[in-house]
Scaffold this motif. Structure first.
Motif, PDB file in Angstrom:
ATOM      1  N   ALA A  95      14.585   4.706   6.607  1.00 51.02           N
ATOM      2  CA  ALA A  95      15.778   5.351   7.058  1.00 51.02           C
ATOM      3  C   ALA A  95      15.366   5.917   8.480  1.00 51.02           C
ATOM      4  O   ALA A  95      16.372   6.065   9.212  1.00 51.02           O
ATOM      5  CB  ALA A  95      15.871   6.946   6.337  1.00 51.02           C
ATOM      6  N   ALA A  96      14.104   6.161   8.767  1.00 47.46           N
ATOM      7  CA  ALA A  96      13.668   6.612  10.260  1.00 47.46           C
ATOM      8  C   ALA A  96      13.499   5.549  11.173  1.00 47.46           C
ATOM      9  O   ALA A  96      13.383   5.599  12.345  1.00 47.46           O
ATOM     10  CB  ALA A  96      12.386   7.383  10.269  1.00 47.46           C
ATOM     11  N   GLY A  97      13.843   4.283  10.651  1.00 46.40           N
ATOM     12  CA  GLY A  97      13.655   2.971  11.507  1.00 46.40           C
ATOM     13  C   GLY A  97      12.244   2.587  11.648  1.00 46.40           C
ATOM     14  O   GLY A  97      12.139   1.628  12.813  1.00 46.40           O
ATOM     15  N   VAL A  98      11.467   2.727  10.944  1.00 49.39           N
ATOM     16  CA  VAL A  98      10.166   2.268  10.965  1.00 49.39           C
ATOM     17  C   VAL A  98      10.062   0.875  11.059  1.00 49.39           C
ATOM     18  O   VAL A  98       9.485   0.203  11.459  1.00 49.39           O
ATOM     19  CB  VAL A  98       8.964   3.188  10.113  1.00 49.39           C
ATOM     20  N   GLY A  99      11.106   0.595   9.912  1.00 48.24           N
ATOM     21  CA  GLY A  99      11.081  -0.797   9.385  1.00 48.24           C
ATOM     22  C   GLY A  99      12.544  -1.138   9.357  1.00 48.24           C
ATOM     23  O   GLY A  99      13.480  -0.226   9.367  1.00 48.24           O
ATOM     24  N   ASP A 100      12.953  -2.420   9.279  1.00 48.57           N
ATOM     25  CA  ASP A 100      14.122  -3.024   9.218  1.00 48.57           C
ATOM     26  C   ASP A 100      14.284  -3.002   7.588  1.00 48.57           C
ATOM     27  O   ASP A 100      15.667  -3.020   7.013  1.00 48.57           O
ATOM     28  CB  ASP A 100      14.636  -4.089   9.784  1.00 48.57           C
ATOM     29  N   PHE A 101      13.739  -3.680   6.971  1.00 49.43           N
ATOM     30  CA  PHE A 101      13.701  -4.110   5.708  1.00 49.43           C
ATOM     31  C   PHE A 101      12.496  -3.642   4.823  1.00 49.43           C
ATOM     32  O   PHE A 101      11.452  -3.258   5.462  1.00 49.43           O
ATOM     33  CB  PHE A 101      13.353  -5.369   5.224  1.00 49.43           C
ATOM     34  N   GLY A 102      12.523  -3.504   3.729  1.00 46.96           N
ATOM     35  CA  GLY A 102      11.366  -2.733   2.673  1.00 46.96           C
ATOM     36  C   GLY A 102      11.740  -2.616   1.167  1.00 46.96           C
ATOM     37  O   GLY A 102      12.893  -3.086   0.582  1.00 46.96           O
ATOM     38  N   ASP A 103      10.727  -2.482   0.306  1.00 44.83           N
ATOM     39  CA  ASP A 103      10.935  -2.589  -0.956  1.00 44.83           C
ATOM     40  C   ASP A 103      10.795  -1.089  -1.484  1.00 44.83           C
ATOM     41  O   ASP A 103       9.548  -0.226  -1.209  1.00 44.83           O
ATOM     42  CB  ASP A 103       9.573  -3.208  -1.568  1.00 44.83           C
ATOM     43  N   ILE A 104      11.692  -0.695  -2.163  1.00 41.09           N
ATOM     44  CA  ILE A 104      11.697   0.633  -2.962  1.00 41.09           C
ATOM     45  C   ILE A 104      11.627   0.631  -4.358  1.00 41.09           C
ATOM     46  O   ILE A 104      12.525   0.075  -5.098  1.00 41.09           O
ATOM     47  CB  ILE A 104      13.222   1.376  -2.584  1.00 41.09           C
ATOM     48  N   ILE A 105      10.750   1.192  -4.889  1.00 41.46           N
ATOM     49  CA  ILE A 105      10.585   1.237  -6.174  1.00 41.46           C
ATOM     50  C   ILE A 105      11.220   2.453  -6.973  1.00 41.46           C
ATOM     51  O   ILE A 105      11.314   3.660  -6.782  1.00 41.46           O
ATOM     52  CB  ILE A 105       9.164   1.837  -6.824  1.00 41.46           C
ATOM     53  N   THR A 106      12.685   2.174  -7.373  1.00 43.45           N
ATOM     54  CA  THR A 106      13.794   3.077  -7.483  1.00 43.45           C
ATOM     55  C   THR A 106      13.305   4.177  -8.510  1.00 43.45           C
ATOM     56  O   THR A 106      13.895   5.129  -8.046  1.00 43.45           O
ATOM     57  CB  THR A 106      14.999   2.246  -8.085  1.00 43.45           C
ATOM     58  N   PRO A 107      12.842   3.709  -9.535  1.00 46.78           N
ATOM     59  CA  PRO A 107      12.342   4.939 -10.548  1.00 46.78           C
ATOM     60  C   PRO A 107      11.514   6.000  -9.852  1.00 46.78           C
ATOM     61  O   PRO A 107      11.196   7.035 -10.504  1.00 46.78           O
ATOM     62  CB  PRO A 107      11.597   4.393 -11.678  1.00 46.78           C
ATOM     63  N   TYR A 108      10.844   5.796  -8.871  1.00 49.28           N
ATOM     64  CA  TYR A 108      10.007   6.839  -8.133  1.00 49.28           C
ATOM     65  C   TYR A 108      10.964   7.883  -7.575  1.00 49.28           C
ATOM     66  O   TYR A 108      10.216   8.993  -7.283  1.00 49.28           O
ATOM     67  CB  TYR A 108       9.126   6.220  -7.083  1.00 49.28           C
ATOM     68  N   PHE A 109      12.196   7.533  -7.512  1.00 53.90           N
ATOM     69  CA  PHE A 109      12.992   8.573  -6.599  1.00 53.90           C
ATOM     70  C   PHE A 109      14.149   9.016  -7.321  1.00 53.90           C
ATOM     71  O   PHE A 109      15.535   8.677  -7.041  1.00 53.90           O
ATOM     72  CB  PHE A 109      13.524   7.798  -5.248  1.00 53.90           C
ATOM     73  N   PRO A 110      14.201   9.553  -8.545  1.00 54.87           N
ATOM     74  CA  PRO A 110      15.264   9.709  -9.409  1.00 54.87           C
ATOM     75  C   PRO A 110      16.214  10.947  -9.001  1.00 54.87           C
ATOM     76  O   PRO A 110      17.521  10.469  -9.102  1.00 54.87           O
ATOM     77  CB  PRO A 110      14.775  10.373 -10.917  1.00 54.87           C
TER      78      PRO A 110
END
Length: 343
Positions: free
Chosen positions: A83-98
């Motif tokens: 979100a901050a623009g450190v990267g353009d693409f990334g992998d988000i483990i969705t269940p970690y962020f309910p």
């Protein structure tokens, strides 16, 4: 150093090192991931496949550089880093962020469910295509999902044979997420919260008797060295990862490059599911040979018989209430997880 300070310093270092003041318009995009490059599993293999395909499909005018192994952001830092623009693409483990992503965590409230890896990914694609609330949930955090990476079909890996619900009584089973604790209790076992990285020792020391997992992951974590019974209980595939982008990076692409990304996300799901299936088949061959893991069928009707349990239903209703509150027809969507509904 605080996370916000870390993100600011990482963004500055990355931009300085590459000489790019505006990553959203860069020819070389940045992918940040927790996965080690040498993992050799379906995620690592297909991430490289996607990177190669992106360069090929854009005629070499654009490329992606992968920052592997949490070198830029750790697993739980990736959503904020993206979100901050450190990267353009990334992998988000969705269940970690309910709390951040309740809609996109739908599958985790409905275990067991009848869909396999590919079908869960297609379900997520359909949700995003049909209900804008799924995408808006991410856009509010300056994120965009262009693809989905579900986990494999899960069973139970155990240190003792389990052939029926009666054999479940009194077992200690690793638990996490939303649905598993109540499902385990409904089966007469005791849920035990254990991190993935600690499950090997927990199985070895009889702290737990079983863990929900699929063959490929069981081999990857080497759990099958200390637990020699794999129970074919039809838990279905869980939803795992968003293939996410910084929303500004996505919006900054020209229409042609956006179209490449949109199609590549769909093609990725098919390729990932194929590689994962091949990996699981390879592991099963090892189990019947040198590793000596016994595969035991579990009566589906005994699993389905506990779905009316009050605790199991309360978890499902929790998601339905949240989703209804966000303007999504949750009762209709929930039918996708019904074993009586063709998938």
């Amino acid at each position: 150093m605080s996370l916000n300070a870390f993100l600011r310093s990482s963004a500055l270092a990355l931009a300085t090192a590459t000489g790019l003041a505006s990553m959203a318009q860069a020819d070389t995009y940045k992918w940040i991931t927790f996965k080690p490059q040498g993992a050799g599993d379906a995620q690592a293999i297909t991430t490289q496949w996607l990177v190669d395909q992106f360069a090929e499909r854009t005629g070499g005018t654009h490329s992606i550089e992968v920052f592997w192994g949490g070198s830029v952001a750790k697993t739980r830092e990736i959503p904020e880093a993206l979100a901050a623009g450190v990267g353009d693409f990334g992998d988000i483990i969705t269940p970690y962020f309910p709390d951040l992503m309740p809609l996109n965590n739908a599958v985790g409230f409905f275990i067991p469910q009848p869909m396999n890896t590919l079908e869960v990914g297609q379900f997520m694609e359909e949700m995003h295509a049909t209900y804008p609330q799924f995408s808006e949930e991410l856009e509010s955090q300056n994120l965009h999902a262009f693809g989905f990476r579900p986990l494999e079909d899960y069973g139970l890996l155990c240190t003792k044979p389990v052939k029926s619900a009666a054999d479940m009584k009194g077992l200690r089973i690793r638990s996490y997420g939303f649905a598993y604790p109540k499902l385990i209790e409904a089966l007469g076992a005791s849920p035990v919260s254990i991190a993935t990285s600690e499950a090997y020792e927990a199985l070895q020391r009889s702290i737990i008797d079983c863990t929900p997992i699929g063959p490929a992951l069981a081999r990857g974590w080497k759990y099958d060295e200390v637990a020699k019974y794999y129970i074919e209980i039809p838990l279905g595939a869980s939803f795992g990862h968003l293939l996410a982008m910084n929303l500004d990076s996505y919006n900054g692409m020209d229409d042609e490059t956006k179209a490449v990304i949109d199609q590549l996300g769909k093609d990725y799901l098919v390729e990932y599911a194929r590689v994962l299936d091949e990996d699981a088949a390879r592991v099963r061959e090892l189990w019947t040979g040198e590793l000596g893991v016994e595969v035991i069928p579990f009566p589906q009707e005994e699993l389905l018989g506990v779905l009316d349990d009050a605790g199991v239903q309360d978890v499902r209703q929790e998601w339905i209430d949240k989703a209804n509150g966000l303007g999504v027809p949750a009762d209709e969507i929930a039918k996708s997880f019904d074993f009586d509904t063709p998938s």
